[in-house]
Design a protein around this motif. Structure first.
Motif, mmCIF file in Angstrom:
data_model
loop_
_atom_site.group_PDB
_atom_site.id
_atom_site.type_symbol
_atom_site.label_atom_id
_atom_site.label_comp_id
_atom_site.label_asym_id
_atom_site.label_seq_id
_atom_site.Cartn_x
_atom_site.Cartn_y
_atom_site.Cartn_z
ATOM 1 N N LEU A 196 -0.803 128.088 72.232
ATOM 2 C CA LEU A 196 -1.632 129.235 71.885
ATOM 3 C C LEU A 196 -0.944 130.538 72.279
ATOM 4 O O LEU A 196 -0.964 131.525 71.521
ATOM 5 C CB LEU A 196 -2.998 129.118 72.562
ATOM 6 N N VAL A 203 -8.129 119.990 77.339
ATOM 7 C CA VAL A 203 -7.131 121.042 77.125
ATOM 8 C C VAL A 203 -6.185 121.081 78.316
ATOM 9 O O VAL A 203 -6.625 121.143 79.467
ATOM 10 C CB VAL A 203 -7.815 122.403 76.946
ATOM 11 N N LEU A 222 -6.576 130.546 78.609
ATOM 12 C CA LEU A 222 -7.246 130.572 77.308
ATOM 13 C C LEU A 222 -8.007 131.881 77.116
ATOM 14 O O LEU A 222 -8.009 132.467 76.026
ATOM 15 C CB LEU A 222 -8.191 129.388 77.172
ATOM 16 N N ALA A 226 -9.792 130.268 69.029
ATOM 17 C CA ALA A 226 -9.641 130.379 70.482
ATOM 18 C C ALA A 226 -10.993 130.554 71.165
ATOM 19 O O ALA A 226 -11.257 129.960 72.225
ATOM 20 C CB ALA A 226 -8.721 131.553 70.816
ATOM 21 N N ALA A 253 -2.177 125.361 75.918
ATOM 22 C CA ALA A 253 -2.140 126.759 76.380
ATOM 23 C C ALA A 253 -0.801 127.391 76.013
ATOM 24 O O ALA A 253 -0.753 128.549 75.574
ATOM 25 C CB ALA A 253 -2.370 126.813 77.886
ATOM 26 N N TYR A 297 -11.501 121.910 80.378
ATOM 27 C CA TYR A 297 -10.249 122.334 80.993
ATOM 28 C C TYR A 297 -10.496 122.709 82.444
ATOM 29 O O TYR A 297 -11.633 122.997 82.851
ATOM 30 C CB TYR A 297 -9.645 123.520 80.239
ATOM 31 N N THR A 325 -5.550 125.205 68.217
ATOM 32 C CA THR A 325 -6.889 124.949 68.730
ATOM 33 C C THR A 325 -7.696 124.073 67.778
ATOM 34 O O THR A 325 -8.502 123.257 68.210
ATOM 35 C CB THR A 325 -7.627 126.276 68.977
ATOM 36 N N THR A 380 -7.366 134.764 74.350
ATOM 37 C CA THR A 380 -8.472 135.247 73.520
ATOM 38 C C THR A 380 -8.566 136.770 73.570
ATOM 39 O O THR A 380 -8.751 137.434 72.542
ATOM 40 C CB THR A 380 -9.793 134.622 73.992
ATOM 41 N N VAL A 397 -12.669 128.082 74.001
ATOM 42 C CA VAL A 397 -13.153 128.537 75.309
ATOM 43 C C VAL A 397 -14.593 128.085 75.534
ATOM 44 O O VAL A 397 -14.962 127.641 76.635
ATOM 45 C CB VAL A 397 -13.038 130.074 75.408
#
Length: 345
Positions: free
Chosen positions: A74, A66, A121, A104, A71, A113, A56, A125, A108
Motif C-alpha cells: 500500500l 493484514v 494503514l 484503504a 502495508a 491487524y 487492499t 489513508t 482500516v
C-alpha cells in the motif's frame, strides 16, 4: 510479439486486453522488441491503476490478517500514485486515487491487524486523502477537496502523525487562499505550523510556504517577508541524516523560488519576481507540463506588470502549449487572470 519476447500468445493476449497486469520484465521485453520506452507512458500507467485490483481489494478477498507485506504494498502504491500526479491530468488520475482511498478506508474499518500495522494503514489513508484532495482541487472540485482533506486529518490524527495532519490542513489552506477568504487560509496555515510539533525541516519549509502565500494574498507585506525568510532558514536545516516523508520529494530550491516570485507579484513587486521565476522555470522538468504551464503563467504576469507586454504575450502562449498536454482548472484560471493584463488580441 510472442516470437520476439518469448512469451506465449495467450498470455500476451491477456495483457494487451487489460485482463492481466504486465510484470516489469514483460514491459522490458516489449520495450526491447519495439525499441520504445513504453514503461514511462504515464497515461498507460494511469489506465492500469483504473483496471487493476488494488492490494487492499486482493487482501479483502483472501480474508487473511493484514501484515507487513500488505502495508508495504500500500505504501508503494501511494508513492506511485503521487508521482503520477506530476505527469497525468486530474481527470484521469482522480478516479484511481479515490478508488485506492476507498479501498484503504475499508481495510482500516474491517481489517484485522496489530497496532503498528494499523498506524501504517491509517498513515497511508491520510496520504491518499491528501493526494485525492489535491487532485480534486486541481480539477476545480473544491468542496470535494475540502471533504477529502478533513477526512484525511482524522486518519492522520488516529495514526499519531501530526506532520501529516499539518500537511492536510496546510493543503486546505492553500486552496482557501486561492478561491476563498485568504484570512481564513492564513489562520489555517499558521495552525498547521504550530501543530506540526515533530515536523522535519523540509516538511516545516512546506508549511511555512503556505503561510507566506496566505500572507501575500492578504497583502501583509511584513508577514510575507518574515515567512519567506523562515522558509529559507528552515530549508537550510535539512540534512541527509534526517529522514523526510516521501510526500515532500518535490520541494527544492526552484520550488521555493517560484513561491517567492509569486508572493512578490501579490505584493506589487513584479520586478523582483521575474529573475526568481525565470531561473526556476529554466531548471524544471519539461515532462511536468502542468507545473511548467503554471509557473510560466506567473512569469508572464511578472512581465505584464512591469510593462514588457510582448514578453508577457509570448510567455503566455508558451504556457498554453504546455497546458494543452495536461489540462487543469488551475492553469485555466491563471491564463484568464494574465489575459486581463494584456491588450486584446
Amino acid at each position: 510479439m510472442a516470437q520476439l519476447t518469448h512469451y506465449s500468445k495467450p498470455y500476451l493476449s491477456l495483457i494487451e486486453t487489460g485482463k492481466r497486469r504486465p510484470l516489469p520484465e514483460v514491459v522490458a521485453a516489449y520495450e526491447q522488441a519495439l525499441g520504445l520506452p513504453i514503461g514511462g507512458d504515464a497515461m498507460r500507467r494511469a489506465h492500469e491503476w483504473l483496471v487493476s485490483d488494488s492490494p487492499t481489494a486482493v487482501q479483502r478477498r483472501s480474508g487473511r490478517r493484514v501484515g507487513e507485506s500488505l502495508a508495504d504494498a500500500l505504501d508503494a502504491r501511494v508513492v506511485e500514485l503521487r508521482h503520477l500526479d506530476d505527469v497525468v491530468g486530474s481527470a484521469a488520475l482522480l478516479p484511481a486515487v479515490r478508488q485506492e482511498l476507498e479501498e484503504a478506508q475499508s481495510l482500516v474499518r474491517n481489517g484485522s491487524y496489530v497496532e503498528p500495522i494499523g498506524r501504517r494503514l491509517l498513515t497511508a489513508t491520510g496520504e491518499l486523502a491528501q493526494l485525492a484532495g489535491w487532485v480534486a482541487s486541481d480539477a476545480g472540485r473544491y468542496a470535494d477537496a475540502q471533504r477529502l482533506y478533513l477526512g484525511g486529518v482524522s486518519a492522520a490524527e488516529e495514526a499519531g502523525n501530526d506532520s501529516l495532519a499539518a500537511q492536510l490542513f496546510s493543503s486546505l489552506s492553500y486552496q482557501i487562499a486561492n478561491v476563498a477568504d485568504p484570512r481564513d487560509a492564513l489562520l489555517l496555515a499558521r495552525t498547521a505550523v504550530t501543530g506540526a510539533r515533530r515536523a522535519t525541516p523540509v516538511v516545516r519549509t512546506l508549511l511555512l510556504e503556505r503561510v507566506a502565500w496566505a500572507s501575500a494574498k492578504t497583502k501583509d507585506r511584513d508577514g510575507t517577508l518574515r515567512a519567506l525568510d523562515a522558509v529559507d532558514d528552515t530549508y537550510e536545516q535539512r540534512s541527509t541524516g534526517i529522514e523526510e516523508p516521501e510526500w515532500v520529494y518535490w520541494l527544492n530550491r526552484a520550488e521555493i523560488d517560484v513561491m517567492a516570485g509569486r508572493c512578490m507579484i501579490q505584493l506589487g513587486a513584479p520586478d523582483k519576481a521575474e529573475p526568481l521565476l525565470s531561473g526556476a522555470v529554466a531548471t524544471y522538468p519539461e515532462g511536468h507540463s502542468r507545473e511548467v504551464a503554471l509557473y510560466l503563467s506567473w512569469l508572464a504576469e511578472s512581465y505584464a506588470r512591469t510593462g514588457a507586454l510582448d514578453a508577457a504575450t509570448a510567455t503566455l502562449e508558451r504556457a498554453r502549449g504546455y497546458a494543452a498536454r495536461m489540462p487543469s482548472t488551475r492553469t485555466d484560471d491563471r491564463f484568464d487572470a494574465v489575459e486581463k493584463l494584456l491588450p486584446p488580441r
